[in-house]
Design a protein around this motif. Structure first.
Motif, PDB file in Angstrom:
ATOM      1  N   LEU A 137       0.830  -1.196   0.000  1.00 54.64           N
ATOM      2  CA  LEU A 137       0.000   0.000   0.000  1.00 54.64           C
ATOM      3  C   LEU A 137       0.871   1.254   0.000  1.00 54.64           C
ATOM      4  N   ALA A 138       1.928   1.248   0.809  1.00 52.40           N
ATOM      5  CA  ALA A 138       2.839   2.390   0.838  1.00 52.40           C
ATOM      6  C   ALA A 138       3.522   2.570  -0.517  1.00 52.40           C
ATOM      7  N   GLN A 139       3.884   1.463  -1.142  1.00 54.41           N
ATOM      8  CA  GLN A 139       4.508   1.513  -2.465  1.00 54.41           C
ATOM      9  C   GLN A 139       3.574   2.173  -3.476  1.00 54.41           C
ATOM     10  N   LEU A 140       2.306   1.790  -3.451  1.00 54.36           N
ATOM     11  CA  LEU A 140       1.324   2.360  -4.365  1.00 54.36           C
ATOM     12  C   LEU A 140       1.125   3.850  -4.098  1.00 54.36           C
ATOM     13  N   MET A 141       0.997   4.224  -2.833  1.00 49.79           N
ATOM     14  CA  MET A 141       0.784   5.628  -2.488  1.00 49.79           C
ATOM     15  C   MET A 141       2.002   6.480  -2.835  1.00 49.79           C
ATOM     16  N   MET A 142       3.198   5.958  -2.599  1.00 52.84           N
ATOM     17  CA  MET A 142       4.415   6.692  -2.954  1.00 52.84           C
ATOM     18  C   MET A 142       4.489   6.910  -4.459  1.00 52.84           C
ATOM     19  N   PHE A 143       4.098   5.914  -5.225  1.00 55.63           N
ATOM     20  CA  PHE A 143       4.124   6.061  -6.686  1.00 55.63           C
ATOM     21  C   PHE A 143       3.129   7.125  -7.136  1.00 55.63           C
ATOM     22  N   LEU A 144       1.898   7.053  -6.630  1.00 56.97           N
ATOM     23  CA  LEU A 144       0.853   7.973  -7.079  1.00 56.97           C
ATOM     24  C   LEU A 144       1.088   9.400  -6.599  1.00 56.97           C
ATOM     25  N   PHE A 145       1.383   9.552  -5.309  1.00 54.64           N
ATOM     26  CA  PHE A 145       1.433  10.883  -4.735  1.00 54.64           C
ATOM     27  C   PHE A 145       2.828  11.493  -4.695  1.00 54.64           C
ATOM     28  N   PHE A 146       3.877  10.665  -4.816  1.00 52.99           N
ATOM     29  CA  PHE A 146       5.202  11.279  -4.894  1.00 52.99           C
ATOM     30  C   PHE A 146       5.778  11.207  -6.297  1.00 52.99           C
ATOM     31  N   THR A 147       5.928  10.004  -6.860  1.00 49.74           N
ATOM     32  CA  THR A 147       6.571   9.884  -8.177  1.00 49.74           C
ATOM     33  C   THR A 147       5.782  10.637  -9.247  1.00 49.74           C
ATOM     34  N   VAL A 148       4.499  10.304  -9.379  1.00 54.70           N
ATOM     35  CA  VAL A 148       3.662  11.008 -10.346  1.00 54.70           C
ATOM     36  C   VAL A 148       3.490  12.466  -9.927  1.00 54.70           C
ATOM     37  N   GLY A 149       3.294  12.684  -8.633  1.00 54.25           N
ATOM     38  CA  GLY A 149       3.116  14.046  -8.133  1.00 54.25           C
ATOM     39  C   GLY A 149       4.338  14.926  -8.363  1.00 54.25           C
ATOM     40  N   ALA A 150       5.530  14.364  -8.198  1.00 50.09           N
ATOM     41  CA  ALA A 150       6.754  15.139  -8.412  1.00 50.09           C
ATOM     42  C   ALA A 150       6.885  15.559  -9.872  1.00 50.09           C
ATOM     43  N   VAL A 151       6.572  14.649 -10.787  1.00 48.93           N
ATOM     44  CA  VAL A 151       6.616  14.981 -12.217  1.00 48.93           C
ATOM     45  C   VAL A 151       5.634  16.106 -12.520  1.00 48.93           C
ATOM     46  N   TYR A 152       4.435  16.009 -11.966  1.00 47.29           N
ATOM     47  CA  TYR A 152       3.408  17.036 -12.162  1.00 47.29           C
ATOM     48  C   TYR A 152       3.877  18.399 -11.655  1.00 47.29           C
ATOM     49  N   MET A 153       4.431  18.426 -10.440  1.00 51.70           N
ATOM     50  CA  MET A 153       4.854  19.699  -9.851  1.00 51.70           C
ATOM     51  C   MET A 153       6.053  20.290 -10.591  1.00 51.70           C
ATOM     52  N   ILE A 154       6.965  19.441 -11.046  1.00 52.53           N
ATOM     53  CA  ILE A 154       8.125  19.933 -11.795  1.00 52.53           C
ATOM     54  C   ILE A 154       7.690  20.518 -13.134  1.00 52.53           C
ATOM     55  N   LEU A 155       6.792  19.828 -13.828  1.00 55.43           N
ATOM     56  CA  LEU A 155       6.335  20.315 -15.134  1.00 55.43           C
ATOM     57  C   LEU A 155       5.587  21.639 -15.013  1.00 55.43           C
ATOM     58  N   THR A 156       4.620  21.706 -14.108  1.00 52.39           N
ATOM     59  CA  THR A 156       3.841  22.942 -13.965  1.00 52.39           C
ATOM     60  C   THR A 156       4.687  24.064 -13.366  1.00 52.39           C
ATOM     61  N   GLY A 157       5.552  23.732 -12.415  1.00 50.32           N
ATOM     62  CA  GLY A 157       6.381  24.753 -11.774  1.00 50.32           C
ATOM     63  C   GLY A 157       7.376  25.379 -12.729  1.00 50.32           C
ATOM     64  N   PHE A 158       8.079  24.559 -13.488  1.00 47.70           N
ATOM     65  CA  PHE A 158       9.076  25.106 -14.410  1.00 47.70           C
ATOM     66  C   PHE A 158       8.422  25.757 -15.627  1.00 47.70           C
ATOM     67  N   ALA A 159       7.193  25.374 -15.955  1.00 44.12           N
ATOM     68  CA  ALA A 159       6.461  26.083 -17.008  1.00 44.12           C
ATOM     69  C   ALA A 159       6.197  27.526 -16.579  1.00 44.12           C
ATOM     70  N   LEU A 160       5.779  27.707 -15.332  1.00 48.33           N
ATOM     71  CA  LEU A 160       5.552  29.047 -14.804  1.00 48.33           C
ATOM     72  C   LEU A 160       6.869  29.808 -14.657  1.00 48.33           C
ATOM     73  N   TYR A 161       7.915  29.115 -14.259  1.00 47.26           N
ATOM     74  CA  TYR A 161       9.243  29.727 -14.128  1.00 47.26           C
ATOM     75  C   TYR A 161       9.727  30.214 -15.493  1.00 47.26           C
ATOM     76  N   GLY A 162       9.499  29.409 -16.545  1.00 44.20           N
ATOM     77  CA  GLY A 162       9.895  29.791 -17.894  1.00 44.20           C
ATOM     78  C   GLY A 162       9.148  31.012 -18.385  1.00 44.20           C
ATOM     79  N   GLU A 163       7.894  31.135 -17.974  1.00 49.10           N
ATOM     80  CA  GLU A 163       7.113  32.314 -18.340  1.00 49.10           C
ATOM     81  C   GLU A 163       7.745  33.570 -17.742  1.00 49.10           C
TER      82      GLU A 163
END
Length: 235
Positions: A137-163
């Motif tokens: 369960l921890a493995q699944l939650m880490m994948f969904l909320f950290f691994t996928v979440g980190a990619v999401y935050m990096i993409l949206t954050g650096f898009a705004l930074y680039g602007e």
């Protein structure tokens, strides 16, 4: 006398702690640096979205929001570079380092253990299973909320930074497409990025609670394991 000695030996054996080396030093270092980066990002990101009231004195002497933005951007670099380093260590490290990236989703037994752990956290079963690395369960939650979440935050954050850096900057070239994909509205991307912050904070709260709870109730170490690298089984 012999019976008492046998009882003492049995009790001592029952209290013996088995230790297994799980998390290597680079992974543990990344974990705590990443935790600090997320803390700085959350605090500074909140104030970027809801700036402080105007300060007294001459405007030229005030640079508070500038420092807040600087800390946010610096922590973002640490977070993003650390994530790339974490991917590298998932490749060269031990198999525990790959758990939050690779899920055995086609394994029926694994899913059964996911739901067993969910029942354990909901106080529906009395005894937990023992795992050397992350439980399913921890493995699944880490994948969904950290691994996928980190990619999401990096993409949206650096898009705004680039602007902010301007059209044609490296960040705009690499991440500017994200704003277009999300509707072409910069304010909407800001809102989605901020929503990601709140989701991440909720995950952190649950993550810390689960770690403390498992340390106490499942009789196996979690918090100290991320400091020493050794998983201690107390039963």
């Amino acid at each position: 006398m012999l019976a008492q000695q046998d009882a003492f030996e049995a009790e001592r054996s029952a209290r013996m702690v088995k230790a297994v080396y799980v998390y290597e030093a680079p992974l543990r270092l990344w974990h705590w640096v990443n935790a600090l980066a997320i803390t700085v990002l959350a605090i500074t990101g909140y104030f970027i979205g809801k700036p402080l009231p105007a300060l007294s004195g001459d405007t030229s002497a005030q640079y508070l929001m500038g420092w807040i933005r600087f800390l946010h951007f610096s922590a973002a670099y640490v977070f993003a570079i650390g994530f790339l380093g974490r991917i590298y260590w998932a490749i060269v490290g031990n198999h525990h380092a790959r758990q939050i990236f690779l899920l055995p989703i086609f394994d029926g037994k694994w899913w059964g253990e996911v739901f067993y752990e969910l029942r354990w956290y909901l106080f529906m079963v009395k005894e937990p299973n023992k795992y050397i690395g992350h439980n399913p369960l921890a493995q699944l939650m880490m994948f969904l909320f950290f691994t996928v979440g980190a990619v999401y935050m990096i993409l949206t954050g650096f898009a705004l930074y680039g602007e902010g850096l301007g059209v044609g900057s490296w960040a705009d070239t690499m991440f500017g497409w994200v704003i277009g994909v999300l509707g072409g509205n910069s304010m909407q991307v800001h809102s989605l990025h901020r929503l990601g912050m709140w989701v991440t904070l909720c995950f952190v709260i649950v993550h810390v609670y689960a770690a403390i709870r498992e340390d106490i109730m499942s009789r196996q170490s979690l918090i100290s394991t991320m400091i020493s690298g050794w998983r201690m089984f107390k039963d």
